[in-house]
Design an enzyme around this catalytic site. Structure first.
Site, mmCIF file in Angstrom:
data_model
loop_
_atom_site.group_PDB
_atom_site.id
_atom_site.type_symbol
_atom_site.label_atom_id
_atom_site.label_comp_id
_atom_site.label_asym_id
_atom_site.label_seq_id
_atom_site.Cartn_x
_atom_site.Cartn_y
_atom_site.Cartn_z
ATOM 1 N N GLY A 227 0.818 -1.217 0.000
ATOM 2 C CA GLY A 227 0.000 0.000 0.000
ATOM 3 C C GLY A 227 0.843 1.253 0.000
ATOM 4 O O GLY A 227 0.424 2.294 0.514
ATOM 5 N N ILE A 228 2.035 1.183 -0.593
ATOM 6 C CA ILE A 228 2.969 2.320 -0.570
ATOM 7 C C ILE A 228 2.427 3.522 -1.341
ATOM 8 O O ILE A 228 2.800 4.664 -1.067
ATOM 9 C CB ILE A 228 4.357 1.900 -1.111
ATOM 10 C CG1 ILE A 228 5.419 2.951 -0.788
ATOM 11 C CG2 ILE A 228 4.310 1.608 -2.615
ATOM 12 C CD1 ILE A 228 6.841 2.519 -1.053
ATOM 13 N N LEU B 84 -0.103 -2.225 4.726
ATOM 14 C CA LEU B 84 -1.098 -1.148 4.651
ATOM 15 C C LEU B 84 -2.100 -1.349 3.516
ATOM 16 O O LEU B 84 -3.134 -0.679 3.477
ATOM 17 C CB LEU B 84 -0.393 0.206 4.445
ATOM 18 C CG LEU B 84 0.768 0.539 5.382
ATOM 19 C CD1 LEU B 84 1.331 1.919 5.067
ATOM 20 C CD2 LEU B 84 0.322 0.491 6.842
ATOM 21 N N ALA C 27 -5.078 -2.280 1.280
ATOM 22 C CA ALA C 27 -6.446 -2.713 1.571
ATOM 23 C C ALA C 27 -7.417 -1.976 0.666
ATOM 24 O O ALA C 27 -7.108 -0.891 0.160
ATOM 25 C CB ALA C 27 -6.808 -2.395 3.028
ATOM 26 N N SER D 171 -9.927 0.244 1.242
ATOM 27 C CA SER D 171 -10.047 0.953 2.518
ATOM 28 C C SER D 171 -11.298 1.823 2.624
ATOM 29 O O SER D 171 -11.467 2.525 3.613
ATOM 30 C CB SER D 171 -8.800 1.823 2.734
ATOM 31 O OG SER D 171 -8.824 2.914 1.838
ATOM 32 N N SER E 41 -8.101 -0.991 12.367
ATOM 33 C CA SER E 41 -8.886 0.247 12.248
ATOM 34 C C SER E 41 -9.915 0.399 13.358
ATOM 35 O O SER E 41 -10.500 -0.582 13.827
ATOM 36 C CB SER E 41 -9.611 0.220 10.902
ATOM 37 O OG SER E 41 -10.622 1.191 10.854
ATOM 38 N N GLU F 168 -12.741 1.276 12.816
ATOM 39 C CA GLU F 168 -14.004 0.762 12.268
ATOM 40 C C GLU F 168 -14.383 -0.582 12.889
ATOM 41 O O GLU F 168 -15.528 -1.001 12.833
ATOM 42 C CB GLU F 168 -13.901 0.614 10.752
ATOM 43 C CG GLU F 168 -14.115 1.905 9.990
ATOM 44 C CD GLU F 168 -15.528 2.466 10.131
ATOM 45 O OE1 GLU F 168 -16.478 1.776 9.768
ATOM 46 O OE2 GLU F 168 -15.664 3.597 10.616
ATOM 47 N N TYR G 87 -16.125 -3.805 5.382
ATOM 48 C CA TYR G 87 -14.751 -3.372 5.657
ATOM 49 C C TYR G 87 -14.389 -3.634 7.120
ATOM 50 O O TYR G 87 -13.349 -4.217 7.432
ATOM 51 C CB TYR G 87 -14.612 -1.872 5.335
ATOM 52 C CG TYR G 87 -13.308 -1.263 5.809
ATOM 53 C CD1 TYR G 87 -12.137 -1.414 5.077
ATOM 54 C CD2 TYR G 87 -13.249 -0.529 7.008
ATOM 55 C CE1 TYR G 87 -10.934 -0.855 5.516
ATOM 56 C CE2 TYR G 87 -12.059 0.027 7.451
ATOM 57 C CZ TYR G 87 -10.903 -0.138 6.702
ATOM 58 O OH TYR G 87 -9.719 0.408 7.144
#
Ligand code: NAP
Ligand code: F7E
Length: 343
Positions: free
Chosen positions: A9-10, A86, A88, A90, A131, A133, A155
């Site tokens: 996820g860069i 990282l 995802a 999202s 998260s 969430e 999610y």
């Protein structure tokens, strides 16, 4: 010896700030990007501009987190000391439209990485992007590490699964695997499909006479909003500890979407009521009404604390969107974007 980090996820908001932090600390950084039909490295292109400095220690590899064979090959090649996962799907609203895909990437993507680490016998320290969430319909206020989860979206459900797989690999295989339970964090690099950036970008466009209306959904939900640059530092700190653990990262303040809206328009001397309209499309089948985190553990054990207040975050984001628009109008950005060929 200088460390090597692998960042999935860069190309995302957090991936870009974390990569800057790691390069500043002397790391060699490898990032996984996925093939898209247009450039998707806009948030990290600037890091290649000085090829003798940061650019010389930053390497990109194509790899989708649904592709375990590719992950295993890259882990063998890169041999990272630290892995920050990282990547995802999202977006919470989108996860209701794409529940299976969200499970594949946000949920099973984590298992694929953990299992790949195990398969190659890697001793890399692992960070899981968990998260707030997961707290969803909250069972405790404020939320802390021991608060039970009650996710309210595909999610959130996928992140709960990924959280527990991280704990499970830590306990089963003695892996150094930590969960950062991060509350919402925003920045000028936030995608404009999240509410904060959607608002600040609209404010800049309305101020410049380029937009008449801003269409939004639920203005009553409350979030604990921090600054992304502060939060990636907490990720790094988690992997510098002797033992793996799970940490809440939050400001401890909560504000409604309406408050964010009011402050953003006030910042440029406009009244939000003159421009904002309701659109049903942005409502969710189930909503998370209130999030507020207690980051005492991160403060005490990691020595972490946020540096940007709610008002500071609003001002920083609105100002950045005004500057960005002015640069775009002058044609400055056209020269930067897409200068880095890849593949
Ligand atoms: P983001 O801006 O949406 O970035 C997501 C990254 O994941 C992008 O680089 C994206 O690539 C990549 N990605 C998505 N699907 C992929 C796939 N199938 N294979 C490989 N890469 C894939 O998210 P963020 O705000 O930086 O958040 C980073 C992580 O923290 C995410 O896991 C998110 O769920 C989690 N998180 C975020 C927050 C927050 O408030 N920001 C809070 C708690 C947790 P493309 O650029 O190609 O799309
Ligand atoms: O929504 C409301 C919406 O999409 C915030 C992700 O980074 O943080 C993020 O998830 C609130 C919700 O973020 C619009 O209903 C109103 O109540 O900006 P958001 P999120 O859903 O909180 C968590 C911690 C993550 O982990 C996620 O990856 O704003 N809202 N009107 C709207 N939201 C959007 N997107 N668009 C609207 O028009």
């Amino acid at each position: 010896m200088a460390k090597t980090a692998l960042v999935t996820g860069i190309t995302g908001q957090d991936g870009s700030y974390l990569t800057e932090l790691l390069l500043e600390k002397g790391y060699t950084v490898h990032g996984l990007i996925r093939r898209a039909s247009s450039f998707n490295t806009g948030r990290i292109d600037h890091l290649f501009q000085d090829p003798h400095e940061h650019g010389a220690r930053l390497f990109l590899h194509y790899c989708d987190i649904t592709d375990a064979a590719n992950l295993i090959r890259l882990l063998n090649e890169i041999e990272p000391d630290e892995l920050y996962h990282l990547a995802a799907q999202s977006h919470v609203r989108v996860s209701f439209d794409q529940p299976v895909y969200t499970g594949e990437t946000t949920g099973l993507g984590t298992t694929r990485i953990l299992e790949s680490l195990r398969a190659v016998g890697s001793a890399a320290k692992y960070y899981q992007a968990s998260s707030s969430e997961m707290f969803g319909k909250v069972l405790e206020v404020p939320q802390k590490e021991t608060t039970p989860f009650y996710p309210r979206s595909p999610y959130g459900c996928a992140k709960v699964y990924a959280y527990w797989m991280t704990v499970n690999y830590r306990e089963s295989y003695k892996m150094y695997a930590s969960n950062g339970i991060l509350f919402n964090h925003e920045s000028p690099r936030r995608d404009a499909r999240f509410v904060t950036r959607k608002i600040t970008r609209a404010v800049a466009h309305i101020r410049a006479g380029l937009q008449d209306k801003l269409y939004l959904g639920n203005l009553d939900s409350k979030r604990d909003w921090g600054y992304a640059k502060d939060y990636v530092e907490a990720m790094w700190l988690m992997l510098q500890q002797d033992e793996p653990d799970d940490y809440v990262v939050a400001t401890g303040e909560t504000h409604s979407v309406r408050e964010f809206l009011v402050k953003s328009f006030e910042h440029v001397g406009l009244k939000w009521e003159d421009y904002v309209e309701f659109d049903e499309r942005y409502m969710r089948p189930a909503e998370v009404d209130l999030l507020i985190g207690d980051a005492s553990k991160a403060r005490e054990k990691l020595g972490w604390q946020p540096t940007v207040t709610f008002d500071g975050l609003v001002a920083l984001m609105v100002d950045a969107d005004i500057r960005l628009l002015e640069d775009q109008q002058k044609g400055v950005l056209g020269e930067v974007r897409g200068t880095r060929e890849f593949g």
